[in-house]
Design an enzyme around this catalytic site. Structure first.
Site, PDB file in Angstrom:
ATOM      1  N   VAL A 186       0.846  -1.200   0.000  1.00 59.10           N
ATOM      2  CA  VAL A 186       0.000   0.000   0.000  1.00 59.10           C
ATOM      3  C   VAL A 186       0.883   1.253   0.000  1.00 59.10           C
ATOM      4  O   VAL A 186       0.612   2.218  -0.721  1.00 59.10           O
ATOM      5  CB  VAL A 186      -0.954  -0.008   1.203  1.00 59.10           C
ATOM      6  CG1 VAL A 186      -1.784   1.275   1.242  1.00 59.10           C
ATOM      7  CG2 VAL A 186      -1.868  -1.233   1.158  1.00 59.10           C
ATOM      8  N   GLU A 187       1.943   1.221   0.780  1.00 58.60           N
ATOM      9  CA  GLU A 187       2.842   2.375   0.861  1.00 58.60           C
ATOM     10  C   GLU A 187       3.444   2.717  -0.498  1.00 58.60           C
ATOM     11  O   GLU A 187       3.367   3.861  -0.965  1.00 58.60           O
ATOM     12  CB  GLU A 187       3.965   2.083   1.858  1.00 58.60           C
ATOM     13  CG  GLU A 187       5.010   3.190   1.939  1.00 58.60           C
ATOM     14  CD  GLU A 187       6.197   2.808   2.809  1.00 58.60           C
ATOM     15  OE1 GLU A 187       6.715   3.687   3.516  1.00 58.60           O
ATOM     16  OE2 GLU A 187       6.616   1.628   2.761  1.00 58.60           O
TER      17      GLU A 187
END
Length: 842
Positions: free
Chosen positions: A349-350
């Site tokens: 996600v990052e």
């Protein structure tokens, strides 16, 4: 009240006021009452917790998308910031509009879309535990980093793809484990019994079903996937418990539709993971074992739809339990496993948020370039209009489901093209009504994956099968063209289903041509309702119509006991299965044999038993079970292998033995019992490795082929150790398509043409039957039409049996060396099984 007491009272009051905003969201530990990793969280508790988070956090919504065969609910979560939630339909539709799969104006509100899929294999349990932690950490108020990520990113989470398999595994483990886990690998809690929790209810591997969508769970998931088409898709898995963690980039071979950007960003994501794993000192590996070629995985299928598709593999699996001692001596726990998956989830996600704009841009380019300038040698794929209509209908329905456009050629023309039936490029004739599938469309890359005659392999060491072309899969004639032909969009799948009824209103007999599985479904339905049927063993003409051998002849005379319901049953079944019937006013035919002839054979009602359980291949047993229960819709009694000796087989006239090793099951006594039952009139159908077990046994004529010509040379015996795996490839058939000659005068092959294109998935070779019928055979070393097969394997397969029938006393043995039901997707093979059940031996 002193100052301190006043302060405590004030803080308690403040806490009670604030609790509706923050304090109601509980961590998994607080909500479930145990620390994640101490025990497994069963499906219903996973649902309870994710529902709790959706209820208490304005960053999460929960959506039901279906249920499993065992009626467990399937859900997915949308995780993003409140502003994105308010505009989620705009974001979703924008994503579809920019890739050409949805009409409408594109606005600037575009976000990166990340889909995290957990627990597709039920006994690879750590990922659903990781999903709970990942969900909480993405939305808990103290995580400022995650809050920033969710500003430009929408995260979709499916916390448990295969709850039937997972609960099967978890419930078993809880029954056999003590108060504390026993880490010794020889403890019974590390010895999962048959069939294990990996598969779903029908024992299918859902991670091989993405493209084919045979199973209910996959079909329902794809309906949601089409609504989103994420830019990133992660499929969480586990491997052997001694293995380090695996993440992208993947191994070769990569399919040629995969772009340089997709390769590049896999590496970018992997590099982000490396930072976290290096910091913790966790072992990992990349670029090995897990390739991106076979289209039906949770990493390849999304990749072929423009995403960055990835498999993440954690050590563990069904052997690991809650804790297991590894070969190095340290202990791997469930907590360790879930933490690794949690780390790669957050890292994914990052890095997606960090590159959101580029992800969106490249995702759009993937589809736009396919529409405007598709890669690959072939630009147009042709399906001849003269193919069997049911087969065309099935293919076009699949194309509709995959949002693939098609139409007619519009005019006659002659061009150079690859002919799928010959495997040669030659002059071919295109008719105006032939069906055209162009690569010039948003889904052009997936068109290429489905139709390319012989997809290029950069490395023969693949993880799975190497061929699956739609022409061979459905049994259709057609061509691949380098020329571009723009299809006329004037046809639908339903155009090829226009059943009619002709002939007498009160016929002497109903007649149905026999050429597809839909005909078999019709027969299955009327048989269960008490109708007695016959089939013709020769071609015949009647009423100006020609019917081929295998055609059903359903006479009124045999069905007097049904009275007035006879016509109703037949006509309702015809409507249910879209069948055309001819009502013959007489039993006399213009040419061929009259309906009272011995050439019009009575069909004995099949009473089918399927041996299943310990010793059988769960996957093959599941394929057969699903075929009868969900596709043919005909009853088959499942008999546990442990009960074979005690079961009275005389209650059945068809016995099916799936592939398997049958250790301790197919003993001499058991084989003698089966042989005696068969010789007394039974019909035995065998698959795969079971043929090897029976080959050479008394009463069974099947013999494995021994090829002396391929004995290793001195040079091969002195090959380096490091080359051992690659050298074995010369004798491998990992899954490729072979042109099989068919004796279609035999009932096993009714409804087939001169050739059948068989999917071979192993190198087993068998001699022709000395007596009996060699119905399907590979007669040439050049029979390999698509996919990889080693040069030695091709030589060894020359003049070998693919499927055949051996008379055995009063009964029959039907040998399926090749598996027509492989993963439930080889559509053109399924009629062989129906023929074996209904026709052979009558």
């Amino acid at each position: 009240m002193n100052k301190r007491a006043w302060l405590i009272t004030f803080l308690l009051l403040l806490s009670s006021i604030a609790s509706p905003i923050f304090a109601q969201l509980q961590s998994p530990e607080d909500y479930l009452g145990y620390e994640l990793g101490q025990r497994w969280t069963p499906h219903h508790n996973v649902l309870d917790y994710v529902s709790h988070v959706a209820e208490e956090s304005n960053l999460v919504t929960i959506h039901s998308y279906g249920e499993t065969y065992e009626h467990r609910e399937l859900v997915y979560l949308i995780v993003t910031n409140p502003e994105n939630h308010e505009n989620i339909e705009e974001i979703r539709l924008n994503n579809l509009r920019m890739i050409g799969l949805q009409e409408g104006e594109i606005t600037e509100n575009q976000k990166a879309i990340v889909w995290l899929s957990y627990n597709v294999h039920g006994n690879e349990t750590s990922s659903s535990e990781a999903a709970l932690k990942t969900l909480y950490e993405l939305v808990q108020p103290g995580n400022r980093e995650a809050k920033n990520w969710l500003e430009n990113t929408v995260v979709l989470m499916d916390p448990m793809i295969n709850p039937d398999g997972r609960d099967r595994y978890v419930n078993w483990y809880k029954q056999v484990a003590g108060e504390s886990p026993d880490a010794s690998p020889i403890a019974r809690e590390h010895d999962e019994p048959w069939p294990g929790g990996r598969s779903n209810h029908y024992l299918f591997d859902l991670n091989r079903d993405w493209a084919w969508q045979v199973q209910k769970e996959t079909q329902q998931r794809f309906d949601i996937y089409k609504q989103w088409y994420p830019h990133i898709h992660v499929d969480y898995h586990e491997q052997g418990y001694n293995s380090p963690y695996y993440f992208a980039p993947a191994a070769e071979p990569f399919h040629k539709v995969i772009t340089e950007w997709q390769r590049e960003f896999q590496t970018t994501i992997g590099e982000n993971h490396i930072q976290y794993f290096d910091e913790e000192g966790w072992l990992y590996f990349t670029k090995e074992r897990f390739d991106l070629f076979y289209p039906s995985y949770g990493d390849t299928w999304p990749t072929f739809h423009g995403a960055i598709g990835m498999t993440y593999e954690q050590a563990g699996g069904g052997s690991a339990g809650l804790a297991i001692q590894k070969a190095e001596g340290d202990t791997l726990t469930l907590k360790d496993r879930l933490m690794h998956h949690y780390t790669t989830g957050m890292s994914t996600v990052e890095v997606s948020s960090q590159h959101a704009d580029r992800l969106i841009e490249e995702f759009q380019r993937y589809f736009n370039e396919a529409e405007e300038n598709p890669a690959g040698e072939y630009k147009t794929f042709v399906i001849k209009a003269g193919n069997q209509p049911d087969k065309i209908y099935d293919l076009l329905s699949d194309l509709d489901n995959n949002q693939i456009e098609y139409g007619t050629a519009g005019e006659d023309r002659n061009l150079d093209g690859y002919d799928y039936s010959t495997g040669e490029t030659e002059r071919v004739s295109i008719s105006d009504d032939d069906i055209i599938v162009s690569a010039y469309q948003p889904q052009g890359n997936f068109v290429r994956v489905l139709f390319e005659p012989n997809p290029e392999l950069s490395d023969s060491l693949t993880y799975d099968i190497t061929a699956w072309d739609a022409h061979y899969r459905y049994g259709l004639e057609g061509y691949a063209l380098e020329n571009r032909i723009n299809p006329e969009m004037d046809i639908r799948a339903d155009d090829f289903r226009s059943p009619d009824y002709t002939g007498s209103d009160q016929p002497y007999a109903y007649i149905l041509d026999w050429s597809s599985l839909d005909d078999a479904r019709f027969l299955a339905e009327i048989t269960q309702k008490g109708v007695k049927s016959r089939f013709s063993k020769i071609d015949f003409d009647i009423g100006g119509k020609t019917f081929k051998k295998g055609s059903l002849v359903i006479t009124r005379n045999n069905n007097d006991e049904l009275g007035d319901s006879f016509d109703e049953i037949i006509q309702n079944a015809a409507r249910n299965h879209h069948r055309s019937l001819y009502g013959s006013p007489s039993g006399y035919v213009d040419s061929g044999s009259d309906f009272g002839s011995g050439n019009v054979e009575y069909i004995e009602e099949p009473k089918v038993a399927l041996l299943i359980g310990e010793g059988t291949s769960s996957l093959n047993a599941g394929e057969i079970w699903h075929f009868f229960d969900q596709q043919l819709n005909y009853p088959a009694t499942l008999i546990n292998t442990n009960n074979l000796i005690s079961t009275n087989l005389n209650s059945f006239n068809v016995l099916i033995l799936p592939s398997g090793y049958y250790s301790g099951i197919l003993t001499d006594h058991a084989i003698e019992k089966i042989s005696s039952w068969t010789s007394s009139g039974g019909k035995l159908i065998t698959f795969g490795n079971t043929n090897r077990i029976l080959a050479g046994r008394d009463g069974f004529q099947l013999q494995q082929k021994v090829n002396q010509e391929n004995e290793p040379t001195n040079e091969e015996m002195l090959r380096p150790y490091e080359d051992r795996t690659r050298n074995r490839a010369s004798s491998r058939v990992p899954g490729s398509i072979f042109k099989t000659s068919v004796d279609n005068s035999h009932p096993l092959a009714y409804g087939y043409e001169e050739f059948y294109y068989s999917l071979k998935t192993d190198e087993d070779t068998y001699e022709y039957l000395d007596t009996g019928w060699n119905v399907g055979t590979v007669q040439s070393s050049e029979a390999n039409m698509s996919g990889f097969a080693g040069y030695k394997a091709k030589q060894e397969l020359e003049n070998t049996l693919s499927f055949g029938v051996q008379p055995h006393g009063s009964g029959q043995v039907i040998y399926f060396i090749d598996n027509p039901l492989y993963r439930g997707f080889w559509e053109n093979g399924k009629l062989l099984i129906a023929n074996a059940v209904f026709f052979v031996g009558n």
